[in-house]
Design a protein around this motif. Structure first.
Motif, PDB file in Angstrom:
ATOM      1  N   ARG A   1       0.835  -1.212   0.000  1.00 34.82           N
ATOM      2  CA  ARG A   1       0.000   0.000   0.000  1.00 34.82           C
ATOM      3  C   ARG A   1       0.869   1.260   0.000  1.00 34.82           C
ATOM      4  N   ALA A   2       1.952   1.218   0.768  1.00 33.86           N
ATOM      5  CA  ALA A   2       2.873   2.362   0.789  1.00 33.86           C
ATOM      6  C   ALA A   2       3.506   2.550  -0.592  1.00 33.86           C
ATOM      7  N   SER A   3       3.879   1.460  -1.227  1.00 32.25           N
ATOM      8  CA  SER A   3       4.453   1.542  -2.580  1.00 32.25           C
ATOM      9  C   SER A   3       3.435   2.126  -3.556  1.00 32.25           C
ATOM     10  N   HIS A   4       2.200   1.680  -3.431  1.00 26.90           N
ATOM     11  CA  HIS A   4       1.147   2.188  -4.314  1.00 26.90           C
ATOM     12  C   HIS A   4       0.960   3.693  -4.121  1.00 26.90           C
TER      13      HIS A   4
ATOM     14  N   TYR B   1       3.303   9.737 -10.039  1.00 30.30           N
ATOM     15  CA  TYR B   1       2.541   9.917 -11.268  1.00 30.30           C
ATOM     16  C   TYR B   1       1.866  11.295 -11.274  1.00 30.30           C
ATOM     17  N   ASP B   2       1.251  11.658 -10.136  1.00 33.99           N
ATOM     18  CA  ASP B   2       0.581  12.959 -10.040  1.00 33.99           C
ATOM     19  C   ASP B   2       1.568  14.105 -10.247  1.00 33.99           C
TER      20      ASP B   2
ATOM     21  N   MET C   1       9.598  21.912 -24.122  1.00 35.05           N
ATOM     22  CA  MET C   1      10.297  20.658 -23.885  1.00 35.05           C
ATOM     23  C   MET C   1      10.519  20.010 -25.242  1.00 35.05           C
ATOM     24  N   GLY C   2      11.648  19.408 -25.414  1.00 36.81           N
ATOM     25  CA  GLY C   2      11.926  18.760 -26.678  1.00 36.81           C
ATOM     26  C   GLY C   2      10.983  17.581 -26.898  1.00 36.81           C
ATOM     27  N   MET C   3      10.828  17.224 -28.130  1.00 35.84           N
ATOM     28  CA  MET C   3       9.935  16.126 -28.495  1.00 35.84           C
ATOM     29  C   MET C   3      10.367  14.838 -27.803  1.00 35.84           C
ATOM     30  N   GLN C   4      11.657  14.558 -27.789  1.00 34.68           N
ATOM     31  CA  GLN C   4      12.173  13.331 -27.167  1.00 34.68           C
ATOM     32  C   GLN C   4      11.919  13.346 -25.664  1.00 34.68           C
ATOM     33  N   ALA C   5      12.136  14.477 -25.011  1.00 32.01           N
ATOM     34  CA  ALA C   5      11.919  14.580 -23.567  1.00 32.01           C
ATOM     35  C   ALA C   5      10.440  14.395 -23.243  1.00 32.01           C
ATOM     36  N   SER C   6       9.588  14.963 -24.083  1.00 32.09           N
ATOM     37  CA  SER C   6       8.146  14.820 -23.877  1.00 32.09           C
ATOM     38  C   SER C   6       7.726  13.357 -24.030  1.00 32.09           C
ATOM     39  N   MET C   7       8.261  12.699 -25.038  1.00 34.88           N
ATOM     40  CA  MET C   7       7.932  11.271 -25.244  1.00 34.88           C
ATOM     41  C   MET C   7       8.455  10.431 -24.080  1.00 34.88           C
ATOM     42  N   ASN C   8       9.650  10.753 -23.618  1.00 38.80           N
ATOM     43  CA  ASN C   8      10.224  10.013 -22.486  1.00 38.80           C
ATOM     44  C   ASN C   8       9.360  10.177 -21.242  1.00 38.80           C
ATOM     45  N   GLN C   9       8.888  11.399 -21.025  1.00 36.68           N
ATOM     46  CA  GLN C   9       8.054  11.645 -19.853  1.00 36.68           C
ATOM     47  C   GLN C   9       6.744  10.868 -19.951  1.00 36.68           C
ATOM     48  N   ARG C  10       6.115  10.880 -21.116  1.00 35.49           N
ATOM     49  CA  ARG C  10       4.866  10.125 -21.292  1.00 35.49           C
ATOM     50  C   ARG C  10       5.094   8.619 -21.122  1.00 35.49           C
ATOM     51  N   GLN C  11       6.206   8.151 -21.663  1.00 35.85           N
ATOM     52  CA  GLN C  11       6.524   6.723 -21.530  1.00 35.85           C
ATOM     53  C   GLN C  11       6.756   6.366 -20.055  1.00 35.85           C
ATOM     54  N   PHE C  12       7.452   7.254 -19.348  1.00 33.44           N
ATOM     55  CA  PHE C  12       7.683   7.026 -17.925  1.00 33.44           C
ATOM     56  C   PHE C  12       6.362   7.008 -17.158  1.00 33.44           C
ATOM     57  N   MET C  13       5.462   7.924 -17.496  1.00 35.85           N
ATOM     58  CA  MET C  13       4.157   7.972 -16.839  1.00 35.85           C
ATOM     59  C   MET C  13       3.360   6.694 -17.122  1.00 35.85           C
ATOM     60  N   ALA C  14       3.457   6.178 -18.342  1.00 35.61           N
ATOM     61  CA  ALA C  14       2.770   4.925 -18.687  1.00 35.61           C
ATOM     62  C   ALA C  14       3.350   3.771 -17.867  1.00 35.61           C
ATOM     63  N   GLN C  15       4.668   3.786 -17.677  1.00 43.40           N
ATOM     64  CA  GLN C  15       5.296   2.746 -16.852  1.00 43.40           C
ATOM     65  C   GLN C  15       4.832   2.861 -15.401  1.00 43.40           C
TER      66      GLN C  15
ATOM     67  N   LEU D   1       1.923   3.968 -14.416  1.00 48.01           N
ATOM     68  CA  LEU D   1       0.554   3.427 -14.377  1.00 48.01           C
ATOM     69  C   LEU D   1       0.569   1.901 -14.399  1.00 48.01           C
ATOM     70  N   ASN D   2       1.464   1.346 -15.206  1.00 46.78           N
ATOM     71  CA  ASN D   2       1.595  -0.111 -15.264  1.00 46.78           C
ATOM     72  C   ASN D   2       2.034  -0.671 -13.915  1.00 46.78           C
ATOM     73  N   LEU D   3       2.991  -0.019 -13.275  1.00 45.93           N
ATOM     74  CA  LEU D   3       3.455  -0.446 -11.952  1.00 45.93           C
ATOM     75  C   LEU D   3       2.335  -0.329 -10.918  1.00 45.93           C
ATOM     76  N   GLN D   4       1.579   0.765 -11.005  1.00 44.17           N
ATOM     77  CA  GLN D   4       0.444   0.927 -10.084  1.00 44.17           C
ATOM     78  C   GLN D   4      -0.526  -0.244 -10.224  1.00 44.17           C
ATOM     79  N   HIS D   5      -0.820  -0.596 -11.452  1.00 39.79           N
ATOM     80  CA  HIS D   5      -1.748  -1.710 -11.702  1.00 39.79           C
ATOM     81  C   HIS D   5      -1.197  -3.017 -11.120  1.00 39.79           C
ATOM     82  N   ARG D   6       0.081  -3.276 -11.344  1.00 36.76           N
ATOM     83  CA  ARG D   6       0.681  -4.504 -10.806  1.00 36.76           C
ATOM     84  C   ARG D   6       0.672  -4.514  -9.280  1.00 36.76           C
TER      85      ARG D   6
END
Length: 149
Positions: free
Chosen positions: A37-40, A47-48, A62-76, A78-83
């Motif tokens: 629960r603490a990890s969650h 994420y927030d 922000m550069g296109m690559q940095a923006s994509m990296n940030q979105r990808q990190f946010m998706a990861q 969310l995936n971790l939250q789900h797990r």
């Protein structure tokens, strides 16, 4: 003279050991749930933070690559939250199972203690009866000796 059987203390100890082991497992499982629960919560906060950063207007674009990296990190994230939510569910199921197991272990311990007490009571009763028979025999002998004397 009847002796109490040695099996009851051993069975009480075995039931007590099982209860102690189950309690230890339950304590560990509860700690695991708390940890998850603490990890969650940490993942949600992270994420927030990234979501707020993304929504704030930037002085410099922000550069296109940095923006994509940030979105990808946010998706990861969310995936971790789900797990972690799935792990919490599994851990809570284990806690529930261990609580039932502990309850059964407590019942078993109480049963073994009651059987041990019954055995001890039966031995005491038999000893009392034997002592009473012995006293009756002595009384009868003294009565017979008085009649003869």
């Amino acid at each position: 003279m009847r002796q109490a059987r040695n099996c009851w203390p051993a069975l009480v100890k075995k039931a007590n050991d099982a209860l102690t082991q189950t309690q230890a497992e339950l304590t560990q499982a509860l700690a695991r749930v708390d940890q998850l629960r603490a990890s969650h919560q940490r993942l949600c906060r992270l994420y927030d933070e990234y979501r707020l950063k993304e929504q704030q207007p930037q002085d410099q674009l922000m550069g296109m690559q940095a923006s994509m990296n940030q979105r990808q990190f946010m998706a990861q994230l969310l995936n971790l939250q789900h797990r972690v939510v799935l792990d919490i569910s599994k851990a809570e199921t284990e806690v529930s199972s261990l609580r039932k197991k502990r309850q059964l272990a407590e019942i078993e311990l109480q049963k073994m203690q009651a059987l041990e007490e019954q055995e001890q009571a039966a031995v005491r009763l038999e000893q009392q009866k034997q002592e009473q028979r012995h006293m009756d025999e002595l009384g009868l002998r003294q009565f017979n000796l008085r009649l003869q004397g």
